[in-house]
Enzyme design. Sequence first.
Site, mmCIF file in Angstrom:
data_model
loop_
_atom_site.group_PDB
_atom_site.id
_atom_site.type_symbol
_atom_site.label_atom_id
_atom_site.label_comp_id
_atom_site.label_asym_id
_atom_site.label_seq_id
_atom_site.Cartn_x
_atom_site.Cartn_y
_atom_site.Cartn_z
ATOM 1 N N LYS A 163 35.670 34.283 29.049
ATOM 2 C CA LYS A 163 36.198 35.577 28.615
ATOM 3 C C LYS A 163 36.934 35.468 27.292
ATOM 4 O O LYS A 163 36.911 36.402 26.493
ATOM 5 C CB LYS A 163 37.104 36.185 29.691
ATOM 6 C CG LYS A 163 36.312 36.722 30.870
ATOM 7 C CD LYS A 163 37.107 37.703 31.689
ATOM 8 C CE LYS A 163 36.293 38.203 32.877
ATOM 9 N NZ LYS A 163 37.092 38.858 33.899
ATOM 10 N N LYS A 219 28.091 43.207 35.895
ATOM 11 C CA LYS A 219 28.247 44.656 35.996
ATOM 12 C C LYS A 219 28.657 45.289 34.677
ATOM 13 O O LYS A 219 28.598 46.500 34.550
ATOM 14 C CB LYS A 219 29.189 45.019 37.135
ATOM 15 C CG LYS A 219 30.595 44.498 37.065
ATOM 16 C CD LYS A 219 31.390 45.201 38.153
ATOM 17 C CE LYS A 219 32.173 44.268 39.021
ATOM 18 N NZ LYS A 219 33.307 43.698 38.314
ATOM 19 N N LYS A 248 23.881 35.328 34.864
ATOM 20 C CA LYS A 248 24.309 36.116 36.020
ATOM 21 C C LYS A 248 24.081 37.613 35.805
ATOM 22 O O LYS A 248 24.272 38.099 34.696
ATOM 23 C CB LYS A 248 25.810 35.843 36.221
ATOM 24 C CG LYS A 248 26.412 36.434 37.462
ATOM 25 C CD LYS A 248 27.910 36.150 37.543
ATOM 26 C CE LYS A 248 28.735 37.101 36.691
ATOM 27 N NZ LYS A 248 30.158 37.165 37.059
HETATM 28 P P1 TYM Z 1 33.928 40.701 40.353
HETATM 29 O O1 TYM Z 1 34.469 42.071 40.292
HETATM 30 O O2 TYM Z 1 33.406 40.089 39.099
HETATM 31 O O3 TYM Z 1 32.763 40.610 41.421
HETATM 32 C C1 TYM Z 1 32.926 41.074 42.743
HETATM 33 C C2 TYM Z 1 32.228 40.160 43.720
HETATM 34 O O4 TYM Z 1 30.829 40.097 43.461
HETATM 35 C C3 TYM Z 1 30.423 38.740 43.277
HETATM 36 N N1 TYM Z 1 29.388 38.725 42.241
HETATM 37 C C4 TYM Z 1 28.147 38.263 42.407
HETATM 38 N N2 TYM Z 1 27.533 37.697 43.454
HETATM 39 C C5 TYM Z 1 26.247 37.346 43.302
HETATM 40 N N3 TYM Z 1 25.543 37.537 42.151
HETATM 41 C C6 TYM Z 1 26.114 38.084 41.070
HETATM 42 N N4 TYM Z 1 25.428 38.278 39.955
HETATM 43 C C7 TYM Z 1 27.483 38.487 41.175
HETATM 44 N N5 TYM Z 1 28.358 39.065 40.318
HETATM 45 C C8 TYM Z 1 29.510 39.194 40.978
HETATM 46 C C9 TYM Z 1 31.671 38.010 42.847
HETATM 47 O O5 TYM Z 1 31.597 36.645 43.127
HETATM 48 C C10 TYM Z 1 32.733 38.717 43.656
HETATM 49 O O6 TYM Z 1 32.780 38.205 44.964
HETATM 50 N N6 TYM Z 1 38.063 37.948 40.438
HETATM 51 C C11 TYM Z 1 37.170 38.739 41.253
HETATM 52 C C12 TYM Z 1 37.848 39.890 41.958
HETATM 53 C C13 TYM Z 1 39.027 39.500 42.771
HETATM 54 C C14 TYM Z 1 39.006 38.869 44.044
HETATM 55 C C15 TYM Z 1 40.363 38.733 44.425
HETATM 56 C C16 TYM Z 1 37.980 38.416 44.861
HETATM 57 C C17 TYM Z 1 40.328 39.701 42.457
HETATM 58 N N7 TYM Z 1 41.135 39.248 43.449
HETATM 59 C C18 TYM Z 1 40.700 38.127 45.623
HETATM 60 C C19 TYM Z 1 38.335 37.819 46.063
HETATM 61 C C20 TYM Z 1 39.672 37.679 46.440
HETATM 62 C C21 TYM Z 1 36.091 39.320 40.364
HETATM 63 O O7 TYM Z 1 36.255 39.483 39.191
HETATM 64 O O8 TYM Z 1 34.995 39.733 41.015
#
Ligand code: TYM
Length: 333
Positions: A113, A198, A195
Site C-alpha cells: 500500500k 475490490k 488477486k
Molecule cells: P478486505 O476488506 O480486503 O477483504 C475482506 C475479506 O475477503 C478476503 N479476500 C479474498 N479472498 C479470496 N480471494 C480474494 N481475491 C480476496 N480478496 C479479499 C480477505 O482475505 C478478507 O478476509 N484487513 C481486512 C479487514 C479486517 C479484518 C479485521 C478481517 C479488519 N479487521 C479483523 C478479519 C478480522 C481486509 O482488509 O479485508
Amino acid sequence: MDKKVIFSGIQPTGCITLGNYIGAIQNWLKLQDDYKCLYCIVDMHALTVHQQPAEFRQRAVSFFAQYLATGLDPEKSTIYFQSHVPEHAQLTWVLNCNSYIGELSRMTQFKDKSRKHPDNLNMGLMDYPVLMAADILLYQTSLVPVGIDQKQHVELARDIATRFNNKYSPTFTIPEPYIPKSGAKIFSLQDPTSKMSKSDVDPNAYIAIVDSAEDIARKFKRAVTDSDNEIRFDEVNKPGISNLLTIYSNVTDTTIEKAELEFEGKGYGEFKTAVGDAVIEKLRPVREKYTDLMNNKDYLMQIAKDGAQEASYMARKTLSKVYRKIGFVEPKR
Ligand code: TYM
C-alpha cells in the site's frame, strides 16, 4: 459452555467481490450456527486511504445491506459498524504501545500500500494491523475466517496477544486464522496472476456480488485465459483456467477434479459461459435481497444499532480487564 467466538470484517472500499464471497463470506455463513459470530464493517480501516465523505457513508450502508443479503443473519450473528463501538480504538492505543515499528513496517500489505499510495503515507496505514488485532482480541476470538492475504495480519494479532499475556498475565484468547482450502485467493479476471481486488480500476477484473446477470456473463466471457484449449487445473501454466475452475467448483459446491471431468473436451467459450451461469445463479438471491434491503434503511440501521450494543457489551469486558492489568486508575462507580 459458552460458544467459541468468530470475528471477521470487510473494509467498505470499492465493492464486495466474488473473491470476498468465496474467500471469506462463504465460511462466515457456515460458522453462524455453531459459534458466537461477530461480522463487522470495518469502516475505520477504510479511512487509511482517502474517502470522499458522502460516498463513503453511502457505501458503508450498502455493504451492510450486502452482508445481510448474502445470508448473514442478525438473529444468529452480531453485525455492526466498527466506528459505532469505540472500544476498538481504545484497545488499539494500548496495543500500539505493545507493538513495534519494526514488525509493522515488515507487513506485506503495508509495503504494497505504501508503494500504491506514496502521496498519502499516513500513520493509519502502518497502524492498520494493530487496529485489526484490537478488533480480534476485544472479543476473545478463537477463529478468524479470512482469505490468505490476511493470514499475516492474524499472525501479528497472535504475536501481540502472546506478548501482552506474557507481560501482564493471561488476558487474550490466542486467535487462529481460518482459511478455506480452495478459494483462499481468487484472482483477477483480467490478470489471473494477481488477486481479485475490490478497488481495481478495471471493473472487468472483478465480479461484484450485486452485479447484474448481464455484467457477470460479459465479464466471464472476457476473462483472460491462455492460448491452448485444455480445461485443466494448473496454476503455474494455466492461471486463468485454474481460477475459473476454482470459482466454478466453489459456487457449485463440487471438486476441481469433478469440474475438470465435466468440461473435458469442451471449448473455452462454452466453459466460460457455464462458469458465468453458475455464478449468476449463486448470486441471484443476493442481488434480489439486496435491492429490498436498500429500500428499508430504517431496518438496516436498527440491526446496526442492536449489533453495536451487543458488541460493545462484550468489548467492554475485555477492555476493563486490560485497563486493570496495565495499571490505569479505576474510575469511581
Ligand atoms: P478486505 O476488506 O480486503 O477483504 C475482506 C475479506 O475477503 C478476503 N479476500 C479474498 N479472498 C479470496 N480471494 C480474494 N481475491 C480476496 N480478496 C479479499 C480477505 O482475505 C478478507 O478476509 N484487513 C481486512 C479487514 C479486517 C479484518 C479485521 C478481517 C479488519 N479487521 C479483523 C478479519 C478480522 C481486509 O482488509 O479485508
